[in-house]
Design a protein around this motif. Structure first.
Motif, mmCIF file in Angstrom:
data_model
loop_
_atom_site.group_PDB
_atom_site.id
_atom_site.type_symbol
_atom_site.label_atom_id
_atom_site.label_comp_id
_atom_site.label_asym_id
_atom_site.label_seq_id
_atom_site.Cartn_x
_atom_site.Cartn_y
_atom_site.Cartn_z
ATOM 1 N N ALA A 46 92.886 38.938 56.563
ATOM 2 C CA ALA A 46 93.432 37.606 56.259
ATOM 3 C C ALA A 46 92.334 36.559 56.113
ATOM 4 O O ALA A 46 91.420 36.470 56.938
ATOM 5 N N ALA A 47 92.439 35.750 55.087
ATOM 6 C CA ALA A 47 91.494 34.642 54.897
ATOM 7 C C ALA A 47 91.650 33.646 56.040
ATOM 8 O O ALA A 47 92.770 33.313 56.444
ATOM 9 N N GLY A 48 90.523 33.204 56.556
ATOM 10 C CA GLY A 48 90.526 32.091 57.501
ATOM 11 C C GLY A 48 90.856 32.437 58.943
ATOM 12 O O GLY A 48 90.478 31.695 59.850
ATOM 13 N N VAL B 235 82.001 33.740 52.425
ATOM 14 C CA VAL B 235 82.303 35.020 51.772
ATOM 15 C C VAL B 235 83.660 34.933 51.073
ATOM 16 O O VAL B 235 83.828 35.362 49.924
ATOM 17 N N THR B 236 84.627 34.342 51.767
ATOM 18 C CA THR B 236 85.980 34.227 51.197
ATOM 19 C C THR B 236 85.953 33.404 49.912
ATOM 20 O O THR B 236 86.573 33.767 48.913
ATOM 21 N N GLY B 237 85.195 32.281 49.956
ATOM 22 C CA GLY B 237 85.099 31.423 48.771
ATOM 23 C C GLY B 237 84.345 32.070 47.627
ATOM 24 O O GLY B 237 84.562 31.756 46.460
ATOM 25 N N VAL C 119 87.675 41.781 58.048
ATOM 26 C CA VAL C 119 87.113 42.189 56.755
ATOM 27 C C VAL C 119 87.570 41.215 55.683
ATOM 28 O O VAL C 119 88.717 40.765 55.701
ATOM 29 N N MET C 120 86.703 40.859 54.770
ATOM 30 C CA MET C 120 87.124 40.131 53.566
ATOM 31 C C MET C 120 86.837 41.032 52.352
ATOM 32 O O MET C 120 85.694 41.176 51.928
ATOM 33 N N PRO C 121 87.880 41.672 51.839
ATOM 34 C CA PRO C 121 87.708 42.523 50.656
ATOM 35 C C PRO C 121 87.972 41.705 49.398
ATOM 36 O O PRO C 121 88.120 40.480 49.465
ATOM 37 N N SER D 173 83.261 36.009 47.268
ATOM 38 C CA SER D 173 83.713 37.317 46.776
ATOM 39 C C SER D 173 85.208 37.545 46.973
ATOM 40 O O SER D 173 85.822 38.286 46.200
ATOM 41 N N GLY D 174 85.803 36.904 47.993
ATOM 42 C CA GLY D 174 87.250 37.061 48.173
ATOM 43 C C GLY D 174 88.017 36.462 47.007
ATOM 44 O O GLY D 174 88.866 37.101 46.380
ATOM 45 N N SER D 175 87.692 35.201 46.704
ATOM 46 C CA SER D 175 88.367 34.499 45.606
ATOM 47 C C SER D 175 87.690 34.746 44.264
ATOM 48 O O SER D 175 88.295 34.513 43.214
ATOM 49 N N GLY D 176 86.447 35.178 44.297
ATOM 50 C CA GLY D 176 85.612 35.251 43.101
ATOM 51 C C GLY D 176 86.192 35.975 41.896
ATOM 52 O O GLY D 176 85.987 35.532 40.758
HETATM 53 O O1 LIG Z 1 93.670 32.993 47.584
HETATM 54 C C1 LIG Z 1 93.660 33.440 48.730
HETATM 55 O O2 LIG Z 1 93.961 32.707 49.692
HETATM 56 C C2 LIG Z 1 93.256 34.862 48.983
HETATM 57 C C3 LIG Z 1 92.110 34.976 49.939
HETATM 58 C C4 LIG Z 1 90.945 35.416 49.122
HETATM 59 C C5 LIG Z 1 91.513 35.728 47.839
HETATM 60 N N1 LIG Z 1 92.776 35.476 47.789
#
Ligand SMILES: O=C(O)[C@@H]1CCC=N1
Ligand SMILES: NC(=O)C1=CN([C@@H]2O[C@H](COP(=O)(O)OP(=O)(O)OC[C@H]3O[C@@H](n4cnc5c(N)ncnc54)[C@H](OP(=O)(O)O)[C@@H]3O)[C@@H](O)[C@H]2O)C=CC1
Length: 379
Positions: A204-206, A275-277, A225-227, A279-282
């Protein structure tokens, strides 16, 4: 400054080179095309190839070949150290077989399996790191239950209505795949059933490790983990952080799972929002970029299908040059590669000048920072 006019300090990169079993041969390409055409298309399998190890050697050779035009970069120490991701994690990586060599024996249960959960399940199955009989998911929506049961995995009901107990009873590794705002309810349902034999992995993000640990029994093994969604095609960029009670074996198991679907690096938890900003969202930023590049080509007269195909391959090829262009396992600096494309008074500098005038560089920076801030807010 070196002779190429680039400051050595520009190059503190320590991103491991990808050398995974993800394949680029025609067999895989056609299978990936199927996956793109339908989310629920049949899985491709690297086992179709002559062997992942052999493919890995092929990819290494490709990397060296790609590195040849950039010899000067090597000589100028523009290339970073070889941090092959096969070397992660630091602790006890020998405890466990590499995903290329064998599947994990662990039973893996997903509490919530939406877009990201399904991408992970499909990636784990495609890599061979797990098999359908070792995977289960708690899914409350009947349509999704039907879709996921097509993968041959075991399906339980809602994670907040009995499903958590069933997942805990049938899993060694529990992956929390719900939205951040759904996490409290799911952790409350899970807590009575968790033991120290479980490894809990949150994607989960955050959501901070401390809040997961506080909601679960003392000494629970937690990893964050942030996939990202490219794990579906085993091209993920993942980062992970160990919780206070996670062991070296937990680190190895997490690495084996995430490495099976792409690359995986360890970071400190304070870096997870970044990382979330990134590769997670990338992937979403890149999809937007591919779409916009194709639009530009359509505006200049290219048919849409060819524009999209060339745009996507241009992004993939350019990225691969950064990842592999360094030779010896390092990565190349994009500024140097950009200069190789840019002729004096040529076409590229005309395009780059427009991008700079539109503030694209700053726009990407702002996007990553805004997404990182949003991740912080989700805590
Ligand atoms: O947009 C989101 O909140 C989720 C987390 C990272 C990518 N998608
Ligand atoms: N999408 C992405 O690219 C990435 C997402 N993440 C993280 O992954 C997590 C999931 O995101 P994503 O897959 O996009 O979101 P989705 O909404 O697609 O998936 C969440 C799933 O959890 C299900 N769910 C919620 N509550 C329960 C419950 N009580 N029992 C069973 N299932 C439940 C939802 O079901 P229902 O549809 O019925 O609500 C849904 O299918 C998030 O925390 C996100 O931050 C991390 C990296 C990348």
């Amino acid at each position: 400054m070196n002779s190429l006019g680039l400051c050595q300090q520009l190059l503190p990169c320590s991103v491991p080179r990808r050398s995974s079993g993800a394949c680029a041969c025609p067999v895989r390409d056609s299978s990936v095309a199927n996956l793109y055409s339908s989310w629920s298309a049949s899985l491709w399998s690297c086992q179709q190839h002559k062997g992942v190890k052999q493919h890995k050697r092929h990819k290494r050779a490709q990397g060296c070949a790609a590195g040849l035009p950039f010899r000067e970069a090597q000589h100028e120490s523009l290339i970073t150290q070889d941090l092959d991701d096969d070397d992660e994690p630091d602790a006890s990586s020998s405890d466990i077989a590499r995903p290329e060599q064998a599947g994990l024996p662990d039973r893996i249960g997903f509490l919530g399996a939406g877009k990201m959960g399904e991408a992970l399940i499909r990636g784990f199955l495609a890599s061979g790191v797990s098999v359908p009989s070792n995977i289960s998911a708690s899914v409350r929506n009947a349509e999704r239950q039907r879709a996921l049961s097509m993968l041959g995995i075991q399906i339980f009901g809602s994670a907040t209505d009995g499903g958590a107990a069933e997942i805990a009873a049938n899993s060694d590794i529990i992956i929390l795949g719900v939205k951040p705002h759904q996490m409290d309810a799911v952790l409350s349902s899970l807590a009575p059933h968790v033991t120290t034999n479980h490894l809990i992995i949150s994607i989960a993000a955050g959501i901070r490790i401390s809040s997961i640990e506080n909601a679960l029994p003392d000494a629970t093994h937690v990893v964050r983990v942030m996939p990202n969604t490219p794990c579906l095609i085993r091209e993920a960029a993942s980062a992970y952080v160990l919780g206070n009670h996670a062991t070296p074996l937990d680190a190895s198991r997490t690495f084996a799972l995430m490495r099976s679907v792409g690359v995986a690096v360890t970071v400190e938890e304070r870096m997870m929002d970044a990382v979330t900003g990134l590769s997670g969202s990338g992937p979403a930023y890149v999809f937007l970029m591919v779409e916009a590049l194709a639009d530009g080509a359509v505006a200049s007269g290219l048919p849409r299908d060819k524009a999209l195909f060339l745009a996507a391959q241009t992004v993939a090829g350019a990225s691969r040059m950064v990842l592999e262009g360094g030779g010896n396992g390092g990565i190349a600096h994009p500024a140097l590669l950009k200069d190789h494309v840019t002729s004096p008074a040529g076409t590229t500098i005309a395009g780059l000048a427009e991008l700079e005038a539109c503030g694209v560089r700053s726009a990407f920076m702002r996007a990553v920072k805004a997404a990182s801030r949003r991740s912080e807010e989700l805590t």
